[in-house]
Enzyme design. Structure first.
Site, short mmCIF file in Angstrom:
data_model
loop_
_atom_site.label_atom_id
_atom_site.label_comp_id
_atom_site.label_asym_id
_atom_site.label_seq_id
_atom_site.Cartn_x
_atom_site.Cartn_y
_atom_site.Cartn_z
N ALA A 149 2.38 -8.23 2.16
CA ALA A 149 1.20 -8.32 1.30
C ALA A 149 1.47 -9.18 0.07
CB ALA A 149 0.77 -6.91 0.87
N LYS A 171 5.10 -13.39 8.57
CA LYS A 171 3.83 -13.92 8.08
C LYS A 171 3.56 -13.28 6.72
CE LYS A 171 -1.15 -14.09 8.81
NZ LYS A 171 -1.42 -13.57 7.44
N GLY A 180 -2.10 -13.25 12.41
CA GLY A 180 -1.74 -11.83 12.31
C GLY A 180 -2.16 -11.05 13.53
N GLU A 232 3.36 0.51 5.97
CA GLU A 232 3.44 0.87 4.55
C GLU A 232 2.11 0.49 3.95
OE1 GLU A 232 3.40 1.51 1.11
OE2 GLU A 232 4.21 -0.51 0.84
N LEU A 233 1.23 1.48 3.81
CA LEU A 233 -0.17 1.22 3.47
C LEU A 233 -0.50 1.72 2.06
CD1 LEU A 233 -1.57 2.22 6.99
CD2 LEU A 233 -0.68 0.01 6.22
N CYS A 256 1.42 -0.54 -4.65
CA CYS A 256 0.99 0.57 -3.79
C CYS A 256 1.40 1.90 -4.41
CB CYS A 256 1.56 0.43 -2.39
SG CYS A 256 3.33 0.15 -2.35
N THR A 257 2.36 1.87 -5.34
CA THR A 257 2.82 3.10 -6.00
C THR A 257 2.21 3.28 -7.39
OG1 THR A 257 4.76 1.86 -6.78
CG2 THR A 257 5.04 3.21 -4.79
N GLU A 267 -8.80 4.86 -3.25
CA GLU A 267 -7.82 3.98 -3.89
C GLU A 267 -8.49 2.67 -4.30
OE1 GLU A 267 -3.53 1.81 -2.95
OE2 GLU A 267 -4.98 2.11 -1.35
N GLY A 299 8.59 2.11 -9.03
CA GLY A 299 9.96 1.77 -9.40
C GLY A 299 11.01 2.43 -8.53
N ALA A 300 10.80 2.43 -7.19
CA ALA A 300 11.74 3.07 -6.27
C ALA A 300 13.02 2.24 -6.13
CB ALA A 300 11.09 3.25 -4.91
#
Length: 539
Positions: free
Chosen positions: A193, A218, A258, A296-297, A330-331, A427, A489-490
């Site tokens: 993304a 891609k 894609g 991972e959405l 995403c977080t 979201e 911040g993982a």
């Protein structure tokens, strides 16, 4: 004589048209940021005015020519010749061929190549971080941090290359060995993304290659220059090791590429990062052919602030989690569930902190808050703010677009909404925070878990009872469960990913490597007789 005059006029007209064409072409080229002295450093990454957007060992491209636009000023950076379906076919074929030799390279030697990737990115970390900042819009320190993630996962994968293992089990039969064998899958397709145009590919690339796979990447259509620059770094290392460039193939392209990847049976695993609706389509297409997915959405993440929270660490943590990358992680924290006794105090402190936020050009080191990635994102922000008002919310900070060049919006705080308001449960990929009052821990956990996504969550408390219940079976239902730190911040050492509509995939650390391999249970008879399992006699 008349014909001669007509001929001369026609030739003059054609010459004028040609001159005009060349003048227009020159003007278009000069309008690209890459040709401005301020951005001349882009050429140090191997970029030019017009760049081939497909790589399978050689650079080419036969598709549409597009411009990469900077979110901070709406100006074109450079052009990219995208790939089409014919180019895609060349990439898949080259990748499959490269896999045949790469899978037989011993794992520690594969890990050594990946370690060299990390070293190569160390050398380019600042300049590549600036490109990410310019093209994606995040502040430069975050852009550099993305490249650092590729460096870190390369180091991690190099160690992993000597450590990933199977198991040996006791066999119930004499003179038999029962064990697990892990082998690579083949070509791993990575669709990443715009918000992390380097790091997410790094997580996948380093692990997939170390496990013996090759990658076909891609990137996002709006960050093609980052995809090209990253691939050029990888290309250099592969060349230095006399390895096929197609080990790290890459194609810039649109939705058609894609879709082709998701339906291609030659790609046993698709790792997809993006929205939940898009991920659902990817999952259906891949599973229709019985392929594997790493998804991972989205994440509608919450921070819970209990009555005993230390606000000295909670307030800066909330601020970073809400406005980092302009709310486009995403977080990112989108819901703040605060004990009713602290609600007003927390809101007041956040408003004061937001007012001190340094907004500006993301390439400037002092800037802490940059633009949204696209004009469409600005429109999405505006619609969400209006929906929040219509559903009973009050905007106490921000809520408007900024009157300046680029896709800038005000970071926004909304109070007064119900925990289950439609807009709260949705979201929105923008810097909008919904602050909700709660009476206590049990209610807050219930509200944390009521959204469809399950990516990241955080609890601020000093109570050990609440802490361990929070990470236990009746606590947060997310893949990332934090205490006294932000939702974002993982670190790369742990598995990254979430539950429910976040997709269930895991990337980066822990045993995420297993998703890039196939497991075989092997039974070996080294004796002279043929005893059967469960004591069965077949005579």
């Amino acid at each position: 004589m008349a014909m001669s005059l007509v001929s001369r006029v026609s030739r003059l007209h054609l010459v004028q048209r040609g001159v005009l064409f060349h003048l227009n072409t020159a003007r278009m080229a000069s309008s690209l940021l890459i040709n401005e002295p301020k951005y001349s450093w882009l050429k140090e990454l191997g970029l030019s005015e017009e760049n081939h957007g497909v790589f399978n060992g050689t650079w080419f491209g036969s598709g549409e020519v597009v411009e990469s636009i900077s979110p901070s000023n709406h100006k074109p950076i450079a052009k990219v010749i995208q790939g089409n379906l014919s180019d895609y076919e060349k990439c898949v074929s080259a990748s499959a061929k490269a896999y045949q030799m790469w899978c037989e390279v011993p794992a520690p030697k594969r890990g050594e190549v990946v370690r060299q990737f990390g070293d190569a990115f160390r050398e380019k970390i600042d300049i590549l971080g600036r490109l990410i900042s310019l093209e994606m819009g995040k502040i430069v320190v975050e852009g550099v941090g993305e490249v650092q993630e590729f460096v870190d996962i390369a180091d991690y994968a190099a160690g992993l290359s000597r450590m990933f293992d199977g198991k040996v089990f006791p066999s119930e039969r004499p003179n038999h060995m029962l064990l697990e064998q892990w082998n690579p899958l083949g070509v791993v397709g990575v669709i990443s993304a715009f918000n992390f145009p380097c790091a997410v590919y790094g997580w996948n690339n380093a692990l997939a290659l170390t496990c013996g796979n090759v990658c076909l990447w891609k990137g996002a259509p709006t960050t093609p220059l980052t995809s090209i620059a990253v691939t050029k770094v990888l290309e250099t290392v592969l060349k230095d090791n006399n390895l096929p460039g197609a080990i790290c193939s890459m194609i810039c392209g649109g939705t058609d590429v894609g879709i082709a990847m998701t339906k291609d049976e030659r790609i046993p695993l698709i790792s997809f990062t993006g929205s939940t609706p898009a991920g659902h389509k990817v999952s259906q297409a891949v599973h229709d052919r019985f392929g594997k997915c790493v998804l991972e959405l989205g994440g509608n993440n919450a921070i819970i602030v209990l009555e005993d929270a230390d606000l000295n660490i909670a307030i800066p943590a909330i601020m970073f989690a809400c406005i980092g990358t302009a709310g486009q992680r995403c977080t990112t924290t989108r819901r703040l569930i605060v004990h009713e006794k602290l609600h007003d105090q927390v809101v007041e402190k956040l408003i004061n902190a937001y007012k001190q936020l340094r907004v500006g050009d993301p390439l400037e080191p002092s800037t802490l808050y940059g633009p949204l990635h696209t004009k469409d994102a600005v429109g999405m922000f505006q619609r969400a703010v209006e929906a929040a008002k219509a559903q009973g919310g009050t905007v106490v900070c921000g809520g408007k677009t900024m009157q300046r060049e680029g896709n800038y919006v005000e970071p926004t705080i909304v109070v007064g909404l119900k925990h289950d308001a439609d807009i709260v449960l949705k979201e929105t990929f923008a810097p909008i925070l919904y602050v909700i009052k709660t009476q206590g821990f049990e209610e807050a956990v219930q509200w944390n878990n009521e959204v469809k996504q399950g990516l990241s969550s955080s609890l601020f408390t000093q109570n050990l009872n609440h802490l361990f219940r929070w990470i236990g079976p009746k606590g947060s239902d997310c893949g990332l469960i934090n205490v006294n730190i932000p939702t974002s911040g993982a670190e790369i050492g742990g598995a990254f990913g979430g539950e429910k509509h976040t997709g269930g995939g895991r990337e980066s650390g822990s045993d995420s490597w297993k998703q890039y391999m196939r497991r075989s249970t092997c039974t070996i008879n080294f004796g002279k007789q043929l005893p059967l399992a469960q004591g069965i006699k077949f005579e």
